[in-house]
Scaffold this motif. Structure first.
Motif, PDB file in Angstrom:
ATOM      1  N   ASN A  44       0.854  -1.194   0.000  1.00 12.86           N
ATOM      2  CA  ASN A  44       0.000   0.000   0.000  1.00 12.86           C
ATOM      3  C   ASN A  44       0.884   1.236   0.000  1.00 12.86           C
ATOM      4  N   SER A  45       0.984   1.888  -1.151  1.00  7.47           N
ATOM      5  CA  SER A  45       1.830   3.063  -1.289  1.00  7.47           C
ATOM      6  C   SER A  45       1.086   4.357  -0.956  1.00  7.47           C
ATOM      7  N   ALA A  46      -0.186   4.254  -0.573  1.00  6.64           N
ATOM      8  CA  ALA A  46      -0.978   5.437  -0.267  1.00  6.64           C
ATOM      9  C   ALA A  46      -0.750   5.877   1.175  1.00  6.64           C
ATOM     10  N   THR A  47      -1.334   7.001   1.533  1.00  5.21           N
ATOM     11  CA  THR A  47      -1.212   7.525   2.900  1.00  5.21           C
ATOM     12  C   THR A  47      -2.405   7.143   3.759  1.00  5.21           C
ATOM     13  N   THR A  48      -3.369   6.418   3.188  1.00 10.12           N
ATOM     14  CA  THR A  48      -4.542   5.958   3.931  1.00 10.12           C
ATOM     15  C   THR A  48      -4.702   4.454   3.749  1.00 10.12           C
ATOM     16  N   ALA A  49      -5.443   3.828   4.663  1.00 12.07           N
ATOM     17  CA  ALA A  49      -5.700   2.399   4.581  1.00 12.07           C
ATOM     18  C   ALA A  49      -6.570   2.087   3.364  1.00 12.07           C
ATOM     19  N   ILE A  50      -6.365   0.904   2.763  1.00  8.28           N
ATOM     20  CA  ILE A  50      -7.119   0.486   1.581  1.00  8.28           C
ATOM     21  C   ILE A  50      -7.669  -0.920   1.819  1.00  8.28           C
ATOM     22  N   ASP A  51      -8.953  -1.092   1.545  1.00 10.29           N
ATOM     23  CA  ASP A  51      -9.600  -2.397   1.655  1.00 10.29           C
ATOM     24  C   ASP A  51      -9.317  -3.183   0.377  1.00 10.29           C
ATOM     25  N   ILE A  52      -8.525  -4.253   0.495  1.00  8.16           N
ATOM     26  CA  ILE A  52      -8.188  -5.053  -0.695  1.00  8.16           C
ATOM     27  C   ILE A  52      -9.017  -6.337  -0.761  1.00  8.16           C
ATOM     28  N   SER A 234      19.807   6.942  -0.913  1.00  2.00           N
ATOM     29  CA  SER A 234      18.386   7.244  -0.746  1.00  2.00           C
ATOM     30  C   SER A 234      18.193   7.712   0.685  1.00  2.00           C
ATOM     31  N   TYR A 235      17.036   8.328   0.961  1.00  2.01           N
ATOM     32  CA  TYR A 235      16.804   8.904   2.287  1.00  2.01           C
ATOM     33  C   TYR A 235      15.420   8.497   2.787  1.00  2.01           C
ATOM     34  N   ARG A 236      15.340   8.273   4.099  1.00  2.00           N
ATOM     35  CA  ARG A 236      14.078   7.908   4.742  1.00  2.00           C
ATOM     36  C   ARG A 236      13.801   8.851   5.902  1.00  2.00           C
ATOM     37  N   SER A 237      12.556   9.312   5.997  1.00  2.00           N
ATOM     38  CA  SER A 237      12.177  10.213   7.080  1.00  2.00           C
ATOM     39  C   SER A 237      11.871   9.422   8.350  1.00  2.00           C
ATOM     40  N   VAL A 238      11.844  10.129   9.479  1.00  2.00           N
ATOM     41  CA  VAL A 238      11.488   9.500  10.749  1.00  2.00           C
ATOM     42  C   VAL A 238      10.090   8.903  10.653  1.00  2.00           C
ATOM     43  N   ASP A 239       9.167   9.632  10.026  1.00  2.00           N
ATOM     44  CA  ASP A 239       7.794   9.147   9.905  1.00  2.00           C
ATOM     45  C   ASP A 239       7.732   7.862   9.088  1.00  2.00           C
ATOM     46  N   GLU A 240       8.467   7.799   7.978  1.00  2.00           N
ATOM     47  CA  GLU A 240       8.476   6.579   7.161  1.00  2.00           C
ATOM     48  C   GLU A 240       8.989   5.393   7.957  1.00  2.00           C
ATOM     49  N   MET A 241      10.074   5.579   8.697  1.00  2.00           N
ATOM     50  CA  MET A 241      10.654   4.477   9.458  1.00  2.00           C
ATOM     51  C   MET A 241       9.771   4.088  10.643  1.00  2.00           C
ATOM     52  N   ALA A 242       9.056   5.049  11.213  1.00  2.00           N
ATOM     53  CA  ALA A 242       8.157   4.741  12.328  1.00  2.00           C
ATOM     54  C   ALA A 242       6.965   3.912  11.845  1.00  2.00           C
ATOM     55  N   ARG A 243       6.455   4.243  10.649  1.00  2.00           N
ATOM     56  CA  ARG A 243       5.285   3.548  10.126  1.00  2.00           C
ATOM     57  C   ARG A 243       5.608   2.184   9.544  1.00  2.00           C
ATOM     58  N   ASN A 244       6.806   2.019   9.024  1.00  2.00           N
ATOM     59  CA  ASN A 244       7.136   0.797   8.288  1.00  2.00           C
ATOM     60  C   ASN A 244       8.364   0.122   8.882  1.00  2.00           C
ATOM     61  N   PRO A 245       8.178  -0.981   9.612  1.00  2.00           N
ATOM     62  CA  PRO A 245       9.318  -1.671  10.226  1.00  2.00           C
ATOM     63  C   PRO A 245      10.373  -2.113   9.225  1.00  2.00           C
ATOM     64  N   ARG A 246       9.991  -2.342   7.953  1.00  2.00           N
ATOM     65  CA  ARG A 246      10.930  -2.819   6.951  1.00  2.00           C
ATOM     66  C   ARG A 246      11.945  -1.746   6.551  1.00  2.00           C
ATOM     67  N   LEU A 247      11.670  -0.486   6.903  1.00  2.00           N
ATOM     68  CA  LEU A 247      12.590   0.596   6.553  1.00  2.00           C
ATOM     69  C   LEU A 247      13.570   0.901   7.674  1.00  2.00           C
ATOM     70  N   ARG A 248      13.388   0.322   8.829  1.00  2.00           N
ATOM     71  CA  ARG A 248      14.212   0.667   9.982  1.00  2.00           C
ATOM     72  C   ARG A 248      15.594   0.028   9.881  1.00  2.00           C
ATOM     73  N   PRO A 249      16.625   0.784  10.149  1.00  2.00           N
ATOM     74  CA  PRO A 249      17.982   0.212  10.111  1.00  2.00           C
ATOM     75  C   PRO A 249      18.232  -0.723  11.280  1.00  2.00           C
ATOM     76  N   ILE A 250      19.227  -1.569  11.121  1.00  2.00           N
ATOM     77  CA  ILE A 250      19.679  -2.461  12.197  1.00  2.00           C
ATOM     78  C   ILE A 250      20.895  -1.810  12.841  1.00  2.00           C
ATOM     79  N   ARG A 251      20.834  -1.637  14.154  1.00  2.00           N
ATOM     80  CA  ARG A 251      21.930  -1.007  14.888  1.00  2.00           C
ATOM     81  C   ARG A 251      22.718  -2.060  15.654  1.00  2.00           C
ATOM     82  N   PHE A 252      24.024  -2.061  15.441  1.00  2.00           N
ATOM     83  CA  PHE A 252      24.942  -2.940  16.153  1.00  2.00           C
ATOM     84  C   PHE A 252      25.677  -2.084  17.189  1.00  2.00           C
TER      85      PHE A 252
END
Length: 403
Positions: A44-52, A234-252
């Motif tokens: 879902n690339s939109a900013t709102t939920a979509i019923d699929i 590429s760049y990711r905002s705090v909001d993008e990373m907060a909403r999508n766990p797949r965008l979050r970096p791994i910290r060692f």
């Protein structure tokens, strides 16, 4: 821009052939990577939920092979993964808003030599289509003749390119307009990058990755100093990373991988591969060292997926061949430059690479990895054994043979 249904639903990733001689992917987690571990992922690339609910997946030979059940609401940035025939394993690890479905299609479905994945919206009588491995685009016609003859194709259909067996074809960044086919399959984005502010060992000493440029020379594990041919970012905002766990970096955390490693906290994208070496690896794989995606290291103390408090830049480095470089002292891969990665490069980057390599880029269709790749169940077991036996993942200094 990606073709989409319902204002934002796109075909995000396809695993065509889960097996090869160098890599395999056990999607359903039953311990075996088989032909039925194929999957299709929507996003879902939109900013709102979509019923699929009611959206249908179609294939030329199988017709309508899966329909999303009633009540399937896909949140912004969420994924819906459909495995062609899951066999009852633990399934892929997904985010809290993601879905995983078993199509129960009694075996493999996708034609490895070329096929089309179609998502049809019967309510609006329109569809999106992804083709790959030379399959012709245009109007979709299934062999059974059951597909709607009045359906409208949204966009012109998308060519996902050519797959690499054992890896998926996936968008570069969820919902992006370019594709890569040589990264570990994932129920989400698969950027393979160093985060900004990471210190990379070079011939001039440690330097921030964002300060590096084409022509600079980085230290590698076995090939001495190698010249950077291209840098992607590429760049990711705090909001993008907060909403999508797949965008979050791994910290060692400092010292998480062994005495003094990393030298400082290290952040990389979740699919960036790091070296693992030692007796446990030798017993389990028969080789001295392997490369494992960062997400699997979260089994270890001091390794976490985080939501940074600032925008993060992700950088990947291309050298003449796949190498193991040093980031904060940790042995980690450069970009694995296969057919999929080449297909996403801008024309000027491709021209620059070809000039520097003095040979056509097609010569890199099947690159040799710097070390064997290990992922999935085996990778998790390697980490479990290291934690249980309190073994370091890497030794400080690695192996460095300057030229």
């Amino acid at each position: 821009m990606a073709d989409s249904l319902l204002g934002g639903i796109v075909i995000n990733e396809i695993l065509i052939d889960p097996n090869s001689t160098t890599a395999n992917y056990d999607t359903d987690g039953d311990g075996t990577a088989g032909a039925a571990d194929e999957f299709v992922e929507l996003y879902n690339s939109a900013t709102t939920a979509i019923d699929i609910s009611g959206l249908e997946l179609w294939d030329q030979t199988a017709g309508n092979w899966f329909t999303f059940p009633s009540g399937t609401i896909l949140q912004p940035g969420a994924h819906a993964v459909v495995i062609t025939d899951a066999l009852g394993g633990t399934g892929p690890v997904v985010g809290p808003d993601d879905y995983v479905f078993d199509a129960d299609h009694y075996g493999a479905l996708i034609n490895n030599t070329g096929d089309a994945v179609v998502v049809y919206d019967p309510m609006n009588d329109e569809y999106i289509q992804a083709t790959f491995n030379g399959y012709p685009g245009g109007t979709f016609i299934d062999d059974g003749g059951q597909f709607s003859t009045s359906a409208t194709l949204v966009g012109s259909g998308e060519n996902f390119g050519t797959d690499v067996d054992g890896y998926s074809i996936q968008r570069v960044g969820d919902g992006g307009s370019t594709f890569t086919s040589n990264q570990t399959p994932t129920a989400g984005t698969a950027n393979v990058c160093f985060c900004d502010r990471t210190l990379i060992d070079t011939d001039l000493g440690p330097r921030r990755v964002e300060d590096l440029a084409i022509g600079d020379r980085i230290a590698t594990r076995t090939s001495g100093y190698q010249t950077i041919l291209w840098i992607g970012r590429s760049y990711r905002s705090v909001d993008e990373m907060a909403r999508n766990p797949r965008l979050r970096p791994i910290r060692f955390a400092q010292g998480a991988l062994g005495p003094g490693l990393p030298k400082r906290n290290l952040c990389v994208s979740r699919q960036h591969r790091l070296l693992v070496q030692g007796r446990i690896v030798e017993r389990m794989t028969g080789v001295e060292a392997v490369l494992v995606p960062a997400i699997h290291f979260v089994e270890l103390p001091g390794v976490d997926a985080i939501v940074p408090q600032r925008r993060i830049g992700f950088f990947h480095i291309v050298t003449n061949r796949h190498e193991v470089a040093f980031a904060e002292g940790v042995a980690a891969e450069t970009m694995y430059l296969g057919r999929g990665a080449l297909s996403v490069l801008a024309p000027d980057a491709r021209a620059e690479l070809s000039r520097r390599l003095s040979k056509p880029l097609a010569a890199f269709a099947d690159p040799v990895p710097a070390l064997p790749f290990v992922q999935g169940v085996k990778a998790r077991e390697i980490m479990r054994r290291h934690r249980k036996n309190r073994r370091a993942i890497q030794a400080a200094g690695g192996i460095f043979a300057p030229i």
